[in-house]
Design a protein around this motif. Structure first.
Motif, PDB file in Angstrom:
ATOM      1  N   THR A  67      60.824 -10.877 -25.599  1.00 39.27           N
ATOM      2  CA  THR A  67      61.425 -10.723 -26.864  1.00 39.27           C
ATOM      3  C   THR A  67      60.903  -9.289 -27.767  1.00 39.27           C
ATOM      4  N   ALA A  68      61.528  -9.138 -28.716  1.00 43.99           N
ATOM      5  CA  ALA A  68      60.971  -7.853 -29.280  1.00 43.99           C
ATOM      6  C   ALA A  68      59.640  -7.579 -29.678  1.00 43.99           C
ATOM      7  N   ALA A  69      59.090  -8.826 -30.112  1.00 48.86           N
ATOM      8  CA  ALA A  69      57.615  -8.866 -30.637  1.00 48.86           C
ATOM      9  C   ALA A  69      56.934  -8.702 -29.332  1.00 48.86           C
ATOM     10  N   GLU A  70      57.025  -9.422 -28.169  1.00 54.59           N
ATOM     11  CA  GLU A  70      56.428  -9.433 -26.993  1.00 54.59           C
ATOM     12  C   GLU A  70      56.445  -7.897 -26.339  1.00 54.59           C
ATOM     13  N   THR A  71      57.496  -7.146 -26.473  1.00 51.54           N
ATOM     14  CA  THR A  71      57.727  -6.152 -25.979  1.00 51.54           C
ATOM     15  C   THR A  71      56.695  -4.922 -26.579  1.00 51.54           C
ATOM     16  N   SER A  72      56.868  -5.187 -27.925  1.00 48.85           N
ATOM     17  CA  SER A  72      56.037  -4.355 -28.909  1.00 48.85           C
ATOM     18  C   SER A  72      54.420  -4.620 -28.418  1.00 48.85           C
ATOM     19  N   MET A  73      54.167  -5.662 -28.127  1.00 49.22           N
ATOM     20  CA  MET A  73      52.758  -6.252 -27.829  1.00 49.22           C
ATOM     21  C   MET A  73      52.489  -5.560 -26.340  1.00 49.22           C
ATOM     22  N   ALA A  75      53.623  -3.059 -25.059  1.00 47.20           N
ATOM     23  CA  ALA A  75      53.598  -1.581 -24.976  1.00 47.20           C
ATOM     24  C   ALA A  75      52.216  -1.184 -25.308  1.00 47.20           C
ATOM     25  N   THR A  76      51.400  -1.926 -25.977  1.00 45.29           N
ATOM     26  CA  THR A  76      50.073  -1.629 -26.336  1.00 45.29           C
ATOM     27  C   THR A  76      48.890  -1.888 -25.278  1.00 45.29           C
ATOM     28  N   THR A  77      49.461  -2.395 -24.392  1.00 44.65           N
ATOM     29  CA  THR A  77      48.584  -2.812 -23.288  1.00 44.65           C
ATOM     30  C   THR A  77      48.182  -1.511 -22.241  1.00 44.65           C
ATOM     31  N   ASN A  78      49.148  -0.580 -22.227  1.00 45.64           N
ATOM     32  CA  ASN A  78      48.954   0.419 -21.198  1.00 45.64           C
ATOM     33  C   ASN A  78      49.084   0.003 -19.967  1.00 45.64           C
ATOM     34  N   LEU A  79      50.172  -0.709 -19.944  1.00 48.75           N
ATOM     35  CA  LEU A  79      50.257  -1.324 -18.597  1.00 48.75           C
ATOM     36  C   LEU A  79      51.612  -0.448 -17.594  1.00 48.75           C
ATOM     37  N   TRP A 104      42.446 -20.209 -19.120  1.00 51.97           N
ATOM     38  CA  TRP A 104      42.613 -19.013 -18.549  1.00 51.97           C
ATOM     39  C   TRP A 104      41.534 -17.914 -18.930  1.00 51.97           C
ATOM     40  N   ASN A 105      41.210 -17.272 -18.067  1.00 50.38           N
ATOM     41  CA  ASN A 105      40.104 -16.330 -18.372  1.00 50.38           C
ATOM     42  C   ASN A 105      40.457 -14.936 -17.728  1.00 50.38           C
ATOM     43  N   TYR A 106      40.669 -13.841 -18.383  1.00 47.45           N
ATOM     44  CA  TYR A 106      40.567 -12.679 -17.636  1.00 47.45           C
ATOM     45  C   TYR A 106      39.276 -11.970 -17.571  1.00 47.45           C
ATOM     46  N   LEU A 107      38.736 -11.909 -16.462  1.00 45.15           N
ATOM     47  CA  LEU A 107      37.496 -11.579 -15.854  1.00 45.15           C
ATOM     48  C   LEU A 107      37.189 -10.167 -16.239  1.00 45.15           C
ATOM     49  N   PRO A 147      50.034 -10.081 -21.194  1.00 45.57           N
ATOM     50  CA  PRO A 147      48.958  -9.399 -20.531  1.00 45.57           C
ATOM     51  C   PRO A 147      47.583  -9.717 -20.824  1.00 45.57           C
ATOM     52  N   THR A 148      47.261 -10.686 -21.749  1.00 42.78           N
ATOM     53  CA  THR A 148      45.935 -11.255 -22.166  1.00 42.78           C
ATOM     54  C   THR A 148      45.788 -12.507 -22.041  1.00 42.78           C
ATOM     55  N   ALA A 149      44.628 -13.304 -21.828  1.00 39.62           N
ATOM     56  CA  ALA A 149      44.560 -14.515 -22.078  1.00 39.62           C
ATOM     57  C   ALA A 149      45.030 -15.463 -23.181  1.00 39.62           C
ATOM     58  N   THR A 150      44.697 -14.827 -24.121  1.00 39.66           N
ATOM     59  CA  THR A 150      45.207 -15.536 -25.646  1.00 39.66           C
ATOM     60  C   THR A 150      46.855 -15.269 -25.745  1.00 39.66           C
ATOM     61  N   ASN A 151      47.382 -14.608 -24.898  1.00 41.84           N
ATOM     62  CA  ASN A 151      49.060 -14.516 -25.037  1.00 41.84           C
ATOM     63  C   ASN A 151      49.423 -15.712 -24.211  1.00 41.84           C
ATOM     64  N   ILE A 152      49.572 -17.194 -25.140  1.00 45.55           N
ATOM     65  CA  ILE A 152      50.107 -18.176 -24.473  1.00 45.55           C
ATOM     66  C   ILE A 152      51.419 -18.509 -25.102  1.00 45.55           C
ATOM     67  N   ASN A 153      52.005 -17.794 -25.940  1.00 46.00           N
ATOM     68  CA  ASN A 153      53.459 -18.198 -26.646  1.00 46.00           C
ATOM     69  C   ASN A 153      54.632 -17.518 -26.059  1.00 46.00           C
ATOM     70  N   ILE A 154      54.536 -17.008 -24.789  1.00 43.24           N
ATOM     71  CA  ILE A 154      55.672 -16.124 -24.358  1.00 43.24           C
ATOM     72  C   ILE A 154      56.684 -17.148 -24.083  1.00 43.24           C
ATOM     73  N   ILE A 155      58.123 -16.620 -24.680  1.00 41.69           N
ATOM     74  CA  ILE A 155      59.230 -17.404 -24.504  1.00 41.69           C
ATOM     75  C   ILE A 155      59.674 -17.627 -23.066  1.00 41.69           C
ATOM     76  N   ASN A 156      59.607 -16.521 -22.542  1.00 41.52           N
ATOM     77  CA  ASN A 156      60.214 -16.222 -21.086  1.00 41.52           C
ATOM     78  C   ASN A 156      58.810 -15.597 -20.271  1.00 41.52           C
ATOM     79  N   PRO A 157      57.993 -16.679 -19.739  1.00 45.21           N
ATOM     80  CA  PRO A 157      56.773 -16.281 -18.992  1.00 45.21           C
ATOM     81  C   PRO A 157      57.285 -15.348 -17.887  1.00 45.21           C
ATOM     82  N   VAL A 158      56.265 -14.219 -17.823  1.00 46.91           N
ATOM     83  CA  VAL A 158      56.419 -13.171 -16.844  1.00 46.91           C
ATOM     84  C   VAL A 158      56.075 -13.823 -15.547  1.00 46.91           C
TER      85      VAL A 158
END
Length: 246
Positions: A67-73, A75-79, A104-107, A147-158
């Motif tokens: 979504t637009a909000a997820e896209t904005s987020m 973009a900040t992850t430098n991926l 889920w834990n990002y190690l 792209p983070t462990a706390t991002n659990i509300n993605i409407i369309n999971p990657v």
């Protein structure tokens, strides 16, 4: 004097291509060593934490269904600049978690291979044959928060490509079932082109097409100079396979 200058010019002309190839070779060696070591780290983390550890990779165009909000987020992850070259380690649960409450834990933070190297594009989609190696594509999952462990509300999971090790350090296809064949990860030298903002020089979320992935020299991931990470399914141990000069 003119003869000496001519000879020096000829030697310089012969040396420059050789020096360029040395640079490419050094980059491939560095990428091979880094990925080999980090595959081993993923395995050790699975054993140490007594859980399944996923080594997750960054595909191209991973933001396609955001979504637009997820896209904005995202973009900040430098991926964006880590497409085909980035990865991290993720686990579901760790020693001490309550039964049925595994999180889920990002190690570790996201990291990438040395500049000018990437995992061959065919590993992310389709199949390819390299000498006697049958190289199939990564397994994919959309259950890992990204792209983070706390991002659990993605409407369309990657859908993310991964390899996974169980608590015994063995290679699995889904975190549970053991793999029945070796996992081969081919490395390439070249570039993955993506959009750049002309003003800020920051990476942009613009589509990466097949033609934007360039191997230099063409086909070096499948040619005589290939470098392949080979993971044994039973032990989970990784080795480097490369063309041996006869």
């Amino acid at each position: 004097m003119l003869v000496v200058i001519s000879i020096l010019g000829i030697l310089a002309g012969l040396a420059v291509p050789a020096l360029k190839n040395i640079g490419k070779s050094d980059a491939n060696i560095s990428a091979s060593r880094q990925l080999l070591d980090d595959v081993g780290r993923a395995r050790q983390k699975a054993i140490a934490n007594h859980t399944t550890v996923y080594m997750v990779f960054v595909p191209t165009n991973f933001w396609g269904n955001f979504t637009a909000a997820e896209t904005s987020m995202a973009a900040t992850t430098n991926l964006i600049d880590k497409q085909l070259s980035g990865y991290t380690f993720v686990s579901q649960g760790a020693v001490g978690d309550q039964p049925g409450r595994h999180q889920w834990n990002y190690l570790e933070p996201w990291q990438s291979l040395p500049s000018g190297t990437f995992i061959a594009a065919q590993k992310f989609a389709g199949t390819n044959q390299i000498a006697s190696y049958g190289i199939s594509q990564f397994h994919y999952t959309n259950s890992i928060p990204f792209p983070t462990a706390t991002n659990i509300n993605i409407i369309n999971p990657v859908w993310l490509p991964y390899i996974a090790f169980n608590y015994l350090g063995q290679l699995t296809v889904d975190g549970v079932n053991l793999a029945t064949s070796h996992e081969y990860i081919p490395l390439a030298h070249g570039s993955v082109s993506f959009g750049i903002d002309p003003a800020t020089k920051a990476p942009q979320l613009t589509p990466v097409n097949p033609g934007d992935v360039t191997e230099v020299l063409p086909g070096n991931s499948t040619g005589p100079s290939y470098n392949i990470i080979d993971i044994d399914p039973l032990t989970g141990r990784a080795t480097l396979q490369f063309q041996k000069v006869q």
